[in-house]
Write an enzyme that holds these catalytic residues in place. Sequence first.
Site, PDB file in Angstrom:
ATOM      1  N   GLY A  46      48.541  49.626  36.792  1.00  0.00           N
ATOM      2  CA  GLY A  46      49.266  48.669  37.625  1.00  0.00           C
ATOM      3  C   GLY A  46      49.215  47.297  36.987  1.00  0.00           C
ATOM      4  O   GLY A  46      48.362  47.035  36.120  1.00  0.00           O
ATOM      5  N   GLN A  51      49.210  38.195  36.945  1.00  0.00           N
ATOM      6  CA  GLN A  51      48.378  38.427  35.754  1.00  0.00           C
ATOM      7  C   GLN A  51      49.049  38.000  34.453  1.00  0.00           C
ATOM      8  O   GLN A  51      48.376  37.832  33.439  1.00  0.00           O
ATOM      9  CB  GLN A  51      47.994  39.910  35.655  1.00  0.00           C
ATOM     10  CG  GLN A  51      47.056  40.366  36.766  1.00  0.00           C
ATOM     11  CD  GLN A  51      46.792  41.844  36.676  1.00  0.00           C
ATOM     12  OE1 GLN A  51      47.581  42.642  37.164  1.00  0.00           O
ATOM     13  NE2 GLN A  51      45.686  42.215  36.056  1.00  0.00           N
ATOM     14  N   CYS A  91      40.077  46.081  36.094  1.00  0.00           N
ATOM     15  CA  CYS A  91      41.228  45.185  36.128  1.00  0.00           C
ATOM     16  C   CYS A  91      41.514  44.704  34.716  1.00  0.00           C
ATOM     17  O   CYS A  91      40.593  44.344  33.982  1.00  0.00           O
ATOM     18  CB  CYS A  91      40.927  43.991  37.043  1.00  0.00           C
ATOM     19  SG  CYS A  91      42.295  42.817  37.152  1.00  0.00           S
ATOM     20  N   LEU A  92      42.782  44.691  34.347  1.00  0.00           N
ATOM     21  CA  LEU A  92      43.165  44.240  33.008  1.00  0.00           C
ATOM     22  C   LEU A  92      42.800  42.769  32.796  1.00  0.00           C
ATOM     23  O   LEU A  92      42.658  42.328  31.661  1.00  0.00           O
ATOM     24  CB  LEU A  92      44.670  44.450  32.790  1.00  0.00           C
ATOM     25  CG  LEU A  92      45.113  45.920  32.808  1.00  0.00           C
ATOM     26  CD1 LEU A  92      46.630  46.025  32.728  1.00  0.00           C
ATOM     27  CD2 LEU A  92      44.458  46.706  31.684  1.00  0.00           C
ATOM     28  N   HIS A 133      45.027  46.575  45.375  1.00  0.00           N
ATOM     29  CA  HIS A 133      44.531  45.769  44.244  1.00  0.00           C
ATOM     30  C   HIS A 133      45.625  44.799  43.759  1.00  0.00           C
ATOM     31  O   HIS A 133      45.350  43.625  43.511  1.00  0.00           O
ATOM     32  CB  HIS A 133      44.090  46.734  43.136  1.00  0.00           C
ATOM     33  CG  HIS A 133      43.607  46.106  41.874  1.00  0.00           C
ATOM     34  ND1 HIS A 133      42.299  46.213  41.433  1.00  0.00           N
ATOM     35  CD2 HIS A 133      44.253  45.387  40.913  1.00  0.00           C
ATOM     36  CE1 HIS A 133      42.171  45.571  40.280  1.00  0.00           C
ATOM     37  NE2 HIS A 133      43.340  45.062  39.932  1.00  0.00           N
ATOM     38  N   GLU A 134      46.858  45.301  43.643  1.00  0.00           N
ATOM     39  CA  GLU A 134      47.966  44.450  43.149  1.00  0.00           C
ATOM     40  C   GLU A 134      48.381  43.412  44.193  1.00  0.00           C
ATOM     41  O   GLU A 134      48.691  42.268  43.846  1.00  0.00           O
ATOM     42  CB  GLU A 134      49.170  45.301  42.737  1.00  0.00           C
ATOM     43  CG  GLU A 134      48.901  46.401  41.712  1.00  0.00           C
ATOM     44  CD  GLU A 134      48.122  45.961  40.493  1.00  0.00           C
ATOM     45  OE1 GLU A 134      48.073  44.752  40.192  1.00  0.00           O
ATOM     46  OE2 GLU A 134      47.521  46.837  39.840  1.00  0.00           O
ATOM     47  N   HIS A 137      46.170  40.531  43.942  1.00  0.00           N
ATOM     48  CA  HIS A 137      46.533  39.615  42.850  1.00  0.00           C
ATOM     49  C   HIS A 137      47.620  38.638  43.300  1.00  0.00           C
ATOM     50  O   HIS A 137      47.549  37.444  42.999  1.00  0.00           O
ATOM     51  CB  HIS A 137      47.060  40.389  41.635  1.00  0.00           C
ATOM     52  CG  HIS A 137      46.001  40.939  40.720  1.00  0.00           C
ATOM     53  ND1 HIS A 137      45.066  40.143  40.109  1.00  0.00           N
ATOM     54  CD2 HIS A 137      45.766  42.193  40.276  1.00  0.00           C
ATOM     55  CE1 HIS A 137      44.286  40.904  39.330  1.00  0.00           C
ATOM     56  NE2 HIS A 137      44.687  42.149  39.414  1.00  0.00           N
TER      57      HIS A 137
HETATM   58  O1  GNR Z   1      44.483  49.791  35.217  1.00  0.00           O
HETATM   59  C1  GNR Z   1      43.937  49.580  36.307  1.00  0.00           C
HETATM   60  N1  GNR Z   1      43.135  50.546  36.837  1.00  0.00           N
HETATM   61  C2  GNR Z   1      42.620  50.491  38.115  1.00  0.00           C
HETATM   62  C3  GNR Z   1      41.620  51.390  38.448  1.00  0.00           C
HETATM   63  C4  GNR Z   1      41.068  51.396  39.716  1.00  0.00           C
HETATM   64  C5  GNR Z   1      41.535  50.518  40.651  1.00  0.00           C
HETATM   65  C6  GNR Z   1      42.539  49.607  40.344  1.00  0.00           C
HETATM   66  C7  GNR Z   1      43.083  49.606  39.082  1.00  0.00           C
HETATM   67  S1  GNR Z   1      44.356  48.497  38.691  1.00  0.00           S
HETATM   68  C8  GNR Z   1      44.115  48.285  36.986  1.00  0.00           C
HETATM   69  C9  GNR Z   1      45.232  47.459  36.370  1.00  0.00           C
HETATM   70  C10 GNR Z   1      45.182  46.060  36.946  1.00  0.00           C
HETATM   71  O2  GNR Z   1      44.376  45.228  36.632  1.00  0.00           O
HETATM   72  N2  GNR Z   1      46.065  45.770  37.848  1.00  0.00           N
HETATM   73  O3  GNR Z   1      46.067  44.558  38.427  1.00  0.00           O
HETATM   74 NI    NI Z   2      44.016  43.856  38.340  1.00  0.00          NI
END
Ligand code: GNR
Ligand code: NI
Length: 167
Positions: A46, A51, A91-92, A133-134, A137
């Site tokens: 995601g 980001q 998270c990236l 999660h997104e 952000h």
């Molecule tokens: O790549 C991602 N893997 C992930 C694994 C578990 C819970 C959430 C994520 S999202 C993350 C990519 C990211 O940072 N999205 O904002």
């Molecule tokens: Ni993230």
Amino acid sequence: MALLPILRFPDPRLKKVALPVAKVDDSIRKLVADMAETMYEAPGIGLAATQVDVHKRVVVIDVSEDKSALQAFINPMLSRCEGSQTGEEGCLSVPGIYDKVERAESVVVTYLDLEGKEQTLAADGLLAVCLQHELDHLNGTVFVDHLSLLKQTRIKNKLAKQARVTA
Ligand code: GNR
Ligand code: NI
């Protein structure tokens, strides 16, 4: 298409609240294409526009095994969050850090698709986690904000140390 640089925690720009997209036009479709390329290259499941330092309510997700199911969510809104699940998140924007976060087990998301049409989707499991999660952000929240202050401090120190080694 273009790869976009990903902001790293604790960059203050990750705290900005993204603004709704007024009209789904070619510039938004280009942003989605660039975000998808950036997400696949990372690789991640995601990516939120926040980001890549674009403060518009745009998210891309692909939780499929073979990276064949890109989903774009414009102006996503969560309703009907039910149950709970706790899983390891990464998270990236926080590379190399993984920790458990409690999320709703299932959600219903309302959003605009790439044609600007309103859609509603029920999601559970990993897709539900990723949507939460997104959405975080877009509201200026990173998953580490859900952890204890002690853990947050440790993560900041670890990332600062990493940055010095790679500099
Ligand atoms: O790549 C991602 N893997 C992930 C694994 C578990 C819970 C959430 C994520 S999202 C993350 C990519 C990211 O940072 N999205 O904002
Ligand atoms: Ni993230």
